[in-house]
Design a protein around this motif. Structure first.
Motif, PDB file in Angstrom:
ATOM      1  N   TYR A 167       0.537  -0.959   0.048  1.00  0.00           N
ATOM      2  CA  TYR A 167      -0.212  -0.466  -0.064  1.00  0.00           C
ATOM      3  C   TYR A 167       0.956   1.316  -0.065  1.00  0.00           C
ATOM      4  N   SER A 168       1.921   1.608   1.053  1.00  0.00           N
ATOM      5  CA  SER A 168       2.936   2.444   0.895  1.00  0.00           C
ATOM      6  C   SER A 168       4.017   2.843  -0.231  1.00  0.00           C
ATOM      7  N   ASN A 169       4.514   0.731  -0.862  1.00  0.00           N
ATOM      8  CA  ASN A 169       5.852   0.911  -1.412  1.00  0.00           C
ATOM      9  C   ASN A 169       6.813   1.458  -0.495  1.00  0.00           C
ATOM     10  N   PHE A 170       6.267   1.746   0.616  1.00  0.00           N
ATOM     11  CA  PHE A 170       7.466   1.798   2.356  1.00  0.00           C
ATOM     12  C   PHE A 170       8.064   0.738   2.351  1.00  0.00           C
ATOM     13  N   GLU A 171       9.335   0.734   2.601  1.00  0.00           N
ATOM     14  CA  GLU A 171       9.589  -0.345   2.886  1.00  0.00           C
ATOM     15  C   GLU A 171      11.258  -0.614   4.266  1.00  0.00           C
ATOM     16  N   VAL A 172      10.746  -1.292   5.038  1.00  0.00           N
ATOM     17  CA  VAL A 172      11.528  -0.584   5.973  1.00  0.00           C
ATOM     18  C   VAL A 172      11.812  -1.809   6.792  1.00  0.00           C
ATOM     19  N   GLY A 173      12.932  -2.374   7.275  1.00  0.00           N
ATOM     20  CA  GLY A 173      13.580  -3.480   7.789  1.00  0.00           C
ATOM     21  C   GLY A 173      14.466  -2.892   9.257  1.00  0.00           C
ATOM     22  N   ASN A 191      10.393  -6.632   9.407  1.00  0.00           N
ATOM     23  CA  ASN A 191      10.010  -5.824   9.034  1.00  0.00           C
ATOM     24  C   ASN A 191       8.380  -5.115   8.442  1.00  0.00           C
ATOM     25  N   ASN A 192       7.996  -4.104   7.760  1.00  0.00           N
ATOM     26  CA  ASN A 192       7.069  -3.320   8.430  1.00  0.00           C
ATOM     27  C   ASN A 192       5.978  -4.980   7.257  1.00  0.00           C
ATOM     28  N   GLN A 193       4.703  -4.881   7.778  1.00  0.00           N
ATOM     29  CA  GLN A 193       4.032  -5.186   8.316  1.00  0.00           C
ATOM     30  C   GLN A 193       2.227  -4.495   7.457  1.00  0.00           C
ATOM     31  N   GLU A 194       1.978  -4.740   6.198  1.00  0.00           N
ATOM     32  CA  GLU A 194       0.618  -3.705   5.929  1.00  0.00           C
ATOM     33  C   GLU A 194      -0.466  -4.726   5.921  1.00  0.00           C
ATOM     34  N   ASN A 195      -2.080  -3.713   6.050  1.00  0.00           N
ATOM     35  CA  ASN A 195      -2.750  -4.518   5.884  1.00  0.00           C
ATOM     36  C   ASN A 195      -3.472  -3.442   5.284  1.00  0.00           C
ATOM     37  N   ALA A 242      15.042   7.812   7.332  1.00  0.00           N
ATOM     38  CA  ALA A 242      13.533   7.809   8.626  1.00  0.00           C
ATOM     39  C   ALA A 242      14.359   7.604   9.680  1.00  0.00           C
ATOM     40  N   ALA A 243      13.867   7.719  10.980  1.00  0.00           N
ATOM     41  CA  ALA A 243      13.746   7.926  12.186  1.00  0.00           C
ATOM     42  C   ALA A 243      12.774   7.291  12.538  1.00  0.00           C
ATOM     43  N   PRO A 244      12.677   6.629  13.109  1.00  0.00           N
ATOM     44  CA  PRO A 244      11.237   5.765  13.966  1.00  0.00           C
ATOM     45  C   PRO A 244       9.858   6.588  14.305  1.00  0.00           C
ATOM     46  N   CYS A 245       8.822   6.134  14.226  1.00  0.00           N
ATOM     47  CA  CYS A 245       7.945   7.322  13.634  1.00  0.00           C
ATOM     48  C   CYS A 245       7.868   7.282  15.750  1.00  0.00           C
ATOM     49  N   GLY A 246       6.906   8.495  15.596  1.00  0.00           N
ATOM     50  CA  GLY A 246       6.706   7.748  17.237  1.00  0.00           C
ATOM     51  C   GLY A 246       6.551   6.729  18.354  1.00  0.00           C
ATOM     52  N   ASN A 247       5.455   6.237  17.714  1.00  0.00           N
ATOM     53  CA  ASN A 247       4.968   4.491  18.327  1.00  0.00           C
ATOM     54  C   ASN A 247       5.570   3.726  18.727  1.00  0.00           C
ATOM     55  N   CYS A 248       6.639   3.855  17.345  1.00  0.00           N
ATOM     56  CA  CYS A 248       7.961   2.696  17.607  1.00  0.00           C
ATOM     57  C   CYS A 248       8.729   3.191  18.726  1.00  0.00           C
ATOM     58  N   ARG A 249       8.770   4.501  18.502  1.00  0.00           N
ATOM     59  CA  ARG A 249       9.482   5.021  20.064  1.00  0.00           C
ATOM     60  C   ARG A 249       9.114   5.059  21.206  1.00  0.00           C
ATOM     61  N   LEU A 269       1.900  -2.623  10.760  1.00  0.00           N
ATOM     62  CA  LEU A 269       2.532  -2.451  12.210  1.00  0.00           C
ATOM     63  C   LEU A 269       3.844  -2.410  11.285  1.00  0.00           C
ATOM     64  N   CYS A 270       4.866  -1.700  11.904  1.00  0.00           N
ATOM     65  CA  CYS A 270       5.841  -1.120  11.416  1.00  0.00           C
ATOM     66  C   CYS A 270       7.413  -1.895  12.012  1.00  0.00           C
ATOM     67  N   ALA A 271       8.214  -1.611  11.047  1.00  0.00           N
ATOM     68  CA  ALA A 271       9.068  -2.884  10.925  1.00  0.00           C
ATOM     69  C   ALA A 271       9.795  -3.071  12.747  1.00  0.00           C
ATOM     70  N   GLU A 272       9.883  -1.417  13.529  1.00  0.00           N
ATOM     71  CA  GLU A 272      10.782  -1.926  14.710  1.00  0.00           C
ATOM     72  C   GLU A 272      10.244  -2.507  15.378  1.00  0.00           C
ATOM     73  N   ARG A 273       8.588  -2.499  15.658  1.00  0.00           N
ATOM     74  CA  ARG A 273       7.736  -3.070  16.523  1.00  0.00           C
ATOM     75  C   ARG A 273       7.944  -4.614  16.207  1.00  0.00           C
TER      76      ARG A 273
HETATM   77  N1  THU Z   1       6.886   2.378   8.945  1.00  0.00           N
HETATM   78  C1  THU Z   1       8.117   1.547   9.840  1.00  0.00           C
HETATM   79  O1  THU Z   1       8.466   0.276   9.697  1.00  0.00           O
HETATM   80  N2  THU Z   1       8.619   2.111  10.168  1.00  0.00           N
HETATM   81  C2  THU Z   1       8.881   3.513  10.646  1.00  0.00           C
HETATM   82  O2  THU Z   1       9.323   3.518  11.883  1.00  0.00           O
HETATM   83  C3  THU Z   1       8.147   4.126  10.006  1.00  0.00           C
HETATM   84  C4  THU Z   1       7.293   3.429   8.898  1.00  0.00           C
HETATM   85  C5  THU Z   1       5.919   1.839   7.929  1.00  0.00           C
HETATM   86  C6  THU Z   1       4.627   2.038   8.247  1.00  0.00           C
HETATM   87  C7  THU Z   1       3.998   1.498   7.122  1.00  0.00           C
HETATM   88  O3  THU Z   1       3.599   0.555   7.251  1.00  0.00           O
HETATM   89  C8  THU Z   1       5.432   2.283   5.718  1.00  0.00           C
HETATM   90  O4  THU Z   1       5.799   2.548   7.163  1.00  0.00           O
HETATM   91  C9  THU Z   1       3.940   3.460   5.411  1.00  0.00           C
HETATM   92  O5  THU Z   1       3.991   4.555   6.810  1.00  0.00           O
END
Ligand code: THU
Length: 161
Positions: free
Chosen positions: A41-47, A61-65, A109-116, A72-76
């Motif tokens: 959905y986002s085409n944004f890949e995080v490991g 890694n991030n798992q979208e739905n 990209a720094a981790p999002c607030g929820n991950c922090r 859920l973000c990769a960090e969590r």
């Molecule tokens: N995402 C992460 O995995 N980590 C972050 O810290 C920021 C965002 C993911 C969540 C979602 O799958 C995608 O990146 C776009 O927000």
């Protein structure tokens, strides 16, 4: 009224090659994890790769739905897996690799607030800092020594009474 300034040390590396060997190796694991991200959905890949006190490395890694907030973000993904598998082992550091399939990410990209907040929970629990190393696809690599550096005034269990 008193004005307080909050400062922290941020290490800025010109590239991954400049990282210390242990951090560079952890980042390689994060990059491999990133390649398996599920992000249609986002085409944004995080490991994310987590180095534990017992030498184990755990990845996520991030798992979208289709229901976006269920993802859920990769960090969590990584830190909850680490905490589930090794509840009594401390976390030394987390390496995060983020890229986009839409454009070249030339900065980390720094981790999002929820991950922090999630990382902070374990840092407080173990009473030792968790360092965070961040990279995009190209460009500078960042490292901070503790999640508290990037989550000042964090909410924590002491407020719960
Ligand atoms: N995402 C992460 O995995 N980590 C972050 O810290 C920021 C965002 C993911 C969540 C979602 O799958 C995608 O990146 C776009 O927000």
């Amino acid at each position: 009224m008193v004005k307080k300034n909050i400062a922290f040390e941020l290490l800025v590396y010109t590239s991954r090659e400049e990282l210390e060997r242990k951090d560079a190796e952890l980042m390689e694991v994060a990059i491999e994890a990133r390649k398996k991200a599920y992000s249609p959905y986002s085409n944004f890949e995080v490991g994310a790769a987590i180095l534990l006190g017992n030498g184990e490395v755990v990845q996520g890694n991030n798992q979208e739905n289709a229901c976006y907030p269920a993802g859920l973000c990769a960090e969590r993904v990584a830190i909850y897996y680490a905490a589930a598998k090794y509840p009594d082992v401390s976390i030394i550091s987390i390496a995060i690799s983020a890229t986009s399939r839409n454009y070249v990410m030339d900065r980390p990209a720094a981790p999002c607030g929820n991950c922090r907040q999630s990382i902070s929970e374990y840092e407080i629990k173990q009473q030792s800092p968790i360092s965070i190393i961040m990279t995009g696809e190209t460009g500078e690599v960042l490292k901070c020594h503790s999640v508290s550096d990037i989550l000042p005034l964090a909410f924590n269990s002491t407020f719960l009474g």
